[in-house]
Enzyme design. Structure first.
Site, PDB file in Angstrom:
ATOM      1  N   HIS A  85      67.771  97.014 114.243  1.00 45.14           N
ATOM      2  CA  HIS A  85      66.826  97.446 113.200  1.00 45.14           C
ATOM      3  C   HIS A  85      66.634  98.964 113.159  1.00 45.14           C
ATOM      4  CE1 HIS A  85      65.982  93.449 111.866  1.00 45.14           C
ATOM      5  NE2 HIS A  85      65.571  93.071 113.054  1.00 45.14           N
ATOM      6  N   GLU A 117      61.686  97.780 114.186  1.00 46.23           N
ATOM      7  CA  GLU A 117      61.548  97.035 112.931  1.00 46.23           C
ATOM      8  C   GLU A 117      60.138  97.206 112.380  1.00 46.23           C
ATOM      9  OE1 GLU A 117      62.570  92.554 111.224  1.00 46.23           O
ATOM     10  OE2 GLU A 117      62.056  92.804 113.336  1.00 46.23           O
ATOM     11  N   ASN A 170      58.715  82.588 110.692  1.00 45.71           N
ATOM     12  CA  ASN A 170      59.051  81.694 111.805  1.00 45.71           C
ATOM     13  C   ASN A 170      58.986  80.226 111.383  1.00 45.71           C
ATOM     14  OD1 ASN A 170      59.695  83.523 113.825  1.00 45.71           O
ATOM     15  ND2 ASN A 170      57.573  83.772 114.476  1.00 45.71           N
TER      16      ASN A 170
END
Length: 740
Positions: A587, A568, A369
């Protein structure tokens, strides 16, 4: 309102199974971070205990069961022969009525298994498995119809056959997307919007209810729409949790998946040359000019790092003396902003920009991030990658339009970028809509989605919202109000016309510890700073999208798909929640941990947008990615970039994704074109666009719905896929019909 036929799904789960499901769910929640690779949902490749148990069970079979097994073996033989004859007959009939030869399925070698198709299982166990799979599929069908999301017609036909009813095409539902504008028309025009209905919308127990008037709201008399039944949803979820942990079901689905993979390998060995011959004889079309959609990409990182660097340098050359930033009341020009950061754009390189993910981000979502901040400066992120800032998101809009222009130049590539609505304030929608229309952020090659980050805990800790219900209200109430009265917020009404779906995003590996059940607090009661569980978020997002879609369908407006990030990382139960609620997911890596869910995703043909380059930097090494395995088994997968700024190097990140996958997984041209076709089907492209890109029969399944001139997917491949899934459904249907 679509008719919902789900007899089995309507029955209540018995108390014993509910208790088992809750015990399983509690163990998953409590041990989410320390769980081993082989979990309670998985089956090991070679487990001697399973073999011993199977032998013991088979010895206990009754004479009646043995007779059933013989009957089943005979049915399998006749079923395989019938299917082969049926396919030949179809091809002959099509030729007789003058269908062009490109629609015919050339002769190819089929793989058939004769004998007992449930060898190694008792008859009772097989009946239990088939009943479980049938009910699971009816549960998904029910929730897809209620929310105007897709459920495949082939699965629906077999479910009706099991119930002894006739399948009707009018019972199928499809999402509605806004058609492309006519030549010369402004796609963002504020004129011609529908009038005010005068309805009143209000949140109750985390779901927006629609009332004919304020007076009706005071009397709690909502409009006649279908609203979610919380207890029924929990009951359905408990059944599915018990099912995916059930021994016989795990064994059966594990065997079927291994067989499907082996069957594809044999099919490829026998027919690869014939498939290639079909593709080579197809004029004009090849992989490069097949339409393909980037089905999972975030707008804030939709440019590559070199593109961002060039734009930063260009903006400095042109706007160095422009006021672009407000630092606590102190206005700063672009030159002053860079000076305060002790930087000069001329000295910047892609290395110093430091937005690319690498080895240091593996298993570290926090570090990933941070890569959204160029040179580690949040000020530059706010300036170049946000819709709300001192210059009203002008730079961000310009970058996105440049990305859209590149896609238009490529002609055959499309993308579905996600824009964020956080739920901190109801004004977010208005601000986003104003940015969208003011800067004319439109491209025919971009289809927009709204992503909702699961960050309630941050907002609550800073006292931005009093409870989780307020966050949900901020996310959905403005969309309801703009649907009821488009004239009240024209910009938002126009934005919603170009939105195709909602996404739920954040780090799935974050441990919540909350078990979603009938005792869970209502959103208005969730005042703690702790974040709700993934399933809690998913349910309330689905519930509101479901009601919103019914209202918009009633008004003749476009509807929204629910397409969350799922699988994920984190618990397998995330994928279970998505099975019930999502049109498709992004995902899906954790499907490899649950054979039951993986098989259900195959039967329901739930599309999965996979991003192996993204996973390689965050959660799973590229070579271990299950993309190739999923593709072989027949799951519907597409390739997507996720975040080109972090993971890609070239001007065409989607082609980069395809090129690397083709090299690593040794994908053939037919494989690549099949994945491309899947991406178009999965996407929010309108009916008109899909008809143009895939052919007029694209809604039909199997070779009948494939126009090789447009898709470049061999008819042999489409016939193989269709016959394979029909065979799997036939196993379930024949067992349930024979046990009646």
């Amino acid at each position: 309102m679509p008719k919902v036929k789900a007899a089995a799904a309507g029955s209540k789960t018995d108390a014993k199974m509910v208790a088992f499901a809750e015990k399983v769910f509690a163990s998953v929640v409590g041990d989410e971070e320390t769980r081993e690779e082989i979990s309670i949902f998985d089956v090991s490749e070679d487990c001697p205990i399973i073999h011993h148990a199977r032998s013991d069970q088979l010895l206990l079979e009754t004479k009646e069961s043995t007779e059933k097994r013989k009957k089943r073996a005979y049915q399998a033989q006749t079923m395989a022969v019938a299917m082969s004859e049926k396919q030949s007959l179809i091809s002959i009939q099509e030729s007789e009525v003058g269908v062009p030869t490109y629609q015919d399925v050339p002769a190819f070698q089929r793989v058939a298994i004769l004998g007992d198709y449930a060898s190694g299982m008792t008859v009772e166990d097989f009946e239990l498995v088939c009943n479980g799979l049938y009910r699971a599929l009816t549960i998904r069908e029910k929730y897809m119809r209620l929310s105007y999301q897709r459920f495949p017609s082939t699965a629906s036909k077999y479910l009706r056959a099991i119930e002894g009813e006739t399948w009707k095409s009018e019972d199928q539902v499809q999402p509605v997307f806004t058609s492309p504008p006519k030549p010369g028309k402004n796609p963002l025009s504020l004129d011609g919007l529908p009038e005010n209905l005068g309805y009143h919308a209000r949140m109750k127990d985390g779901v927006i209810y629609v009332y004919p008037s304020k007076e009706a709201a005071g009397k709690n008399q909502p409009k006649d729409l279908s609203y979610p039944d919380y207890e029924t949803f929990i009951d359905d979820m408990n059944f599915l949790i018990a099912l995916i942990a059930q021994g016989p079901t795990k064994t059966y689905t594990h065997h079927r998946l291994k067989f499907l993979q082996s069957k594809f390998n044999v099919h490829e060995m026998l027919n690869e040359t014939e498939e290639m011959k079909e593709v080579k004889n197809n004029p004009h079309r090849d992989f490069y000019n097949c339409r393909k959609v980037d089905t999972h990409i975030h707008a804030a990182a939709c440019m590559n790092q070199k593109h961002l660097l060039r734009f930063i340098k260009k903006s400095y050359r042109v706007d160095a003396d422009r006021v672009v930033h407000d630092a606590k009341g102190s206005k700063m020009t672009l030159k002053e902003l860079f000076a305060s950061l002790k930087l000069h754009p001329y000295d910047l390189t892609v290395d110093s920009l430091d937005v690319h993910a690498g080895r240091q981000t593996f298993q570290r979502f926090d570090k990933f991030n941070a890569k959204y901040n160029p040179v580690g400066a949040s000020e530059l992120r706010d300036l170049y990658m946000k819709t709300e800032n001192y210059i009203d998101g002008e730079y961000f809009a310009t970058i996105i339009k440049e990305v859209g222009s590149d896609l238009e130049d490529s002609r055959y590539q499309y993308a579905e970028p996600r824009l964020s609505i956080y739920g901190r304030s109801p004004k977010e929608w208005t601000n986003l809509a104003n940015w969208f229309t003011k800067h004319q952020v439109y491209s025919p090659n971009l289809k927009w989605m709204i992503q909702v980050p699961r960050i309630y805990d941050i907002f609550r800790s800073k006292d931005f919202v009093p409870h989780f219900g307020k966050m949900l209200e901020n996310i959905f109430l403005p969309a309801f109000e703009a649907t009821i009265n488009p004239q009240s917020n024209k910009e938002l009404s126009v934005l919603l016309k170009h939105v195709t779906g909602f996404d739920s995003v954040d780090d799935e590996s974050k441990h919540s510890g909350h078990m979603f059940c009938t005792k869970s607090p209502k959103p208005e009661e969730w005042t703690a700073e702790k974040n709700p569980s993934y399933t809690y978020y998913i349910y309330y997002m689905y519930a509101n999208i479901m009601v919103l879609n019914q209202l918009r369908k009633e008004r003749g407006m476009n509807t929204f798909q629910f397409r969350p990030h799922c699988g994920e990382a984190g618990a397998v139960t995330h994928l279970l929640a998505a099975f019930m609620t999502a049109d498709n997911i992004s995902h899906g890596l954790n499907l490899k941990k649950s054979p039951v869910l993986q098989y259900l995703y195959f039967l329901a043909q739930i599309p999965i947008a996979m991003s192996p380059l993204s996973n390689n930097s965050l959660f799973l090494e590229y070579a271990k990615n299950p993309l190739r395995e999923f593709h072989q088994k027949g799951l519907v997968i597409s390739l997507s970039t996720d975040d080109p700024m972090q993971f890609h190097y070239t001007k065409e990140p989607l082609m980069e994704e395809y090129a690397i996958a083709a090299q690593v997984f040794k994908l053939s041209t037919c494989d690549m074109c099949e994945i491309s076709k899947n991406s178009v089907l999965q996407s929010g492209l309108s009916m008109e666009e899909k008809t143009h890109f895939l052919g007029p029969n694209f809604l039909k399944e199997g070779p009948e719905g494939n126009d090789i001139r447009k898709t470049n997917v061999a008819q042999i491949r489409m016939a193989y896929r269709y016959e394979t899934i029909c065979y799997e459904f036939n196993l379930i249907k024949e067992e349930l019909k024979s046990s009646d």
